[in-house]
Write a protein that holds these residues in place. Sequence first.
Motif, PDB file in Angstrom:
ATOM      1  N   ASN A 126      -1.880  93.532  52.269  1.00 20.75           N
ATOM      2  CA  ASN A 126      -2.663  92.421  52.833  1.00 20.75           C
ATOM      3  C   ASN A 126      -4.153  92.524  52.511  1.00 20.75           C
ATOM      4  O   ASN A 126      -4.978  91.920  53.195  1.00 20.75           O
ATOM      5  CB  ASN A 126      -2.470  92.336  54.353  1.00 20.75           C
ATOM      6  CG  ASN A 126      -1.059  91.944  54.734  1.00 20.75           C
ATOM      7  OD1 ASN A 126      -0.428  91.139  54.043  1.00 20.75           O
ATOM      8  ND2 ASN A 126      -0.547  92.506  55.816  1.00 20.75           N
ATOM      9  N   LYS A 127      -4.494  93.288  51.500  1.00 22.24           N
ATOM     10  CA  LYS A 127      -5.882  93.406  51.066  1.00 22.24           C
ATOM     11  C   LYS A 127      -5.968  93.051  49.593  1.00 22.24           C
ATOM     12  O   LYS A 127      -5.227  93.587  48.772  1.00 22.24           O
ATOM     13  CB  LYS A 127      -6.397  94.834  51.303  1.00 22.24           C
ATOM     14  CG  LYS A 127      -7.864  95.003  50.972  1.00 22.24           C
ATOM     15  CD  LYS A 127      -8.325  96.417  51.281  1.00 22.24           C
ATOM     16  CE  LYS A 127      -9.808  96.589  50.969  1.00 22.24           C
ATOM     17  NZ  LYS A 127     -10.272  97.977  51.244  1.00 22.24           N
ATOM     18  N   ARG A 128      -6.884  92.165  49.266  1.00 25.87           N
ATOM     19  CA  ARG A 128      -6.992  91.688  47.891  1.00 25.87           C
ATOM     20  C   ARG A 128      -7.958  92.541  47.075  1.00 25.87           C
ATOM     21  O   ARG A 128      -8.962  93.034  47.587  1.00 25.87           O
ATOM     22  CB  ARG A 128      -7.455  90.225  47.870  1.00 25.87           C
ATOM     23  CG  ARG A 128      -6.434  89.289  48.499  1.00 25.87           C
ATOM     24  CD  ARG A 128      -6.867  87.847  48.455  1.00 25.87           C
ATOM     25  NE  ARG A 128      -5.861  86.986  49.062  1.00 25.87           N
ATOM     26  CZ  ARG A 128      -5.933  85.666  49.128  1.00 25.87           C
ATOM     27  NH1 ARG A 128      -6.991  85.038  48.641  1.00 25.87           N
ATOM     28  NH2 ARG A 128      -4.974  84.969  49.677  1.00 25.87           N
ATOM     29  N   HIS A 129      -7.636  92.666  45.811  1.00 23.21           N
ATOM     30  CA  HIS A 129      -8.529  93.339  44.880  1.00 23.21           C
ATOM     31  C   HIS A 129      -8.296  92.763  43.495  1.00 23.21           C
ATOM     32  O   HIS A 129      -7.331  92.036  43.265  1.00 23.21           O
ATOM     33  CB  HIS A 129      -8.297  94.853  44.887  1.00 23.21           C
ATOM     34  CG  HIS A 129      -6.994  95.266  44.260  1.00 23.21           C
ATOM     35  ND1 HIS A 129      -5.808  95.318  44.960  1.00 23.21           N
ATOM     36  CD2 HIS A 129      -6.694  95.631  42.983  1.00 23.21           C
ATOM     37  CE1 HIS A 129      -4.835  95.702  44.158  1.00 23.21           C
ATOM     38  NE2 HIS A 129      -5.335  95.898  42.943  1.00 23.21           N
ATOM     39  N   VAL A 130      -9.182  93.073  42.589  1.00 25.83           N
ATOM     40  CA  VAL A 130      -9.029  92.645  41.203  1.00 25.83           C
ATOM     41  C   VAL A 130      -8.617  93.851  40.379  1.00 25.83           C
ATOM     42  O   VAL A 130      -9.309  94.879  40.377  1.00 25.83           O
ATOM     43  CB  VAL A 130     -10.339  92.050  40.648  1.00 25.83           C
ATOM     44  CG1 VAL A 130     -10.189  91.738  39.160  1.00 25.83           C
ATOM     45  CG2 VAL A 130     -10.712  90.790  41.416  1.00 25.83           C
TER      46      VAL A 130
END
Length: 262
Positions: A126-130
């Motif tokens: 549930n945590k966004r990153h690139v």
Amino acid sequence: MNSYFGGGEDGGGFVGGSQGGSQTARPINDESLRPVTIKQLIDAEQAFGDAPFRIDGVEIKQVTLVGMVRQISPQTTNITYRLDDGTGIIEVKQWLDADKQDDSSRRTFREEEYVRVWGRLKSYGNKRHVGAHVIKPVADINEVNYHMLECTYVHLFFTKGDPAAAAGGGGAAGGDEDSMFVDGGYGANADDKTRGYSAKAKKMYNHLNNSIGNNEGTNMHVIAQETGMSIQDVMAAAEELLGHGAIYTTLDDETFAILDCY
């Protein structure tokens, strides 16, 4: 920038970035690349866990962003950068390729240094990153402003439509790709400029817009006479148009002209 993919061996031509750091050979040449802000990535819609992300209702695949490195966290399998572009902060993970012995795969950047990232938006826990394919330093600070302008243009393209189509498929510009920079380009007709205005304001604006050859403007009494509007209606319309910066006063407070740069 000659290529959003970075070019050469840096780009790799493949999509890397499984959570375990493994590299999967997946061609990216046929995938679109979109310039984005960090806020757009944070706000990107996703229907369910494995569904593609969408911005402005359009699916995104490859993305490029520019920001300042705020924090660096080296790990065994990756280096995590916290990137800030003024609209938000997001983590960018660059996976380390153990098979590569050259310095390019293990290069780190300094804090408070601007970089451009090419990669793919991901979500884990549930945590966004690139997941970054390529990270390069920004050599010219103007690239930061250029990137923001490009993000704005692409956002308007998907939310407002093709600028060429807004000009009637090119109109008098004959479909020239530079038509957005000349008369007849995006938003050049009166209907686009007066969208959202009251009927009185539209009527007055259209009258002024069609008054060719009158550099000194048109007096409100003449406007009332030629449009059939009352003086009170003209005054109300003028106040609305002045508030939007669409017209300006010329000889006196009762004479108006179109603001050409509007």
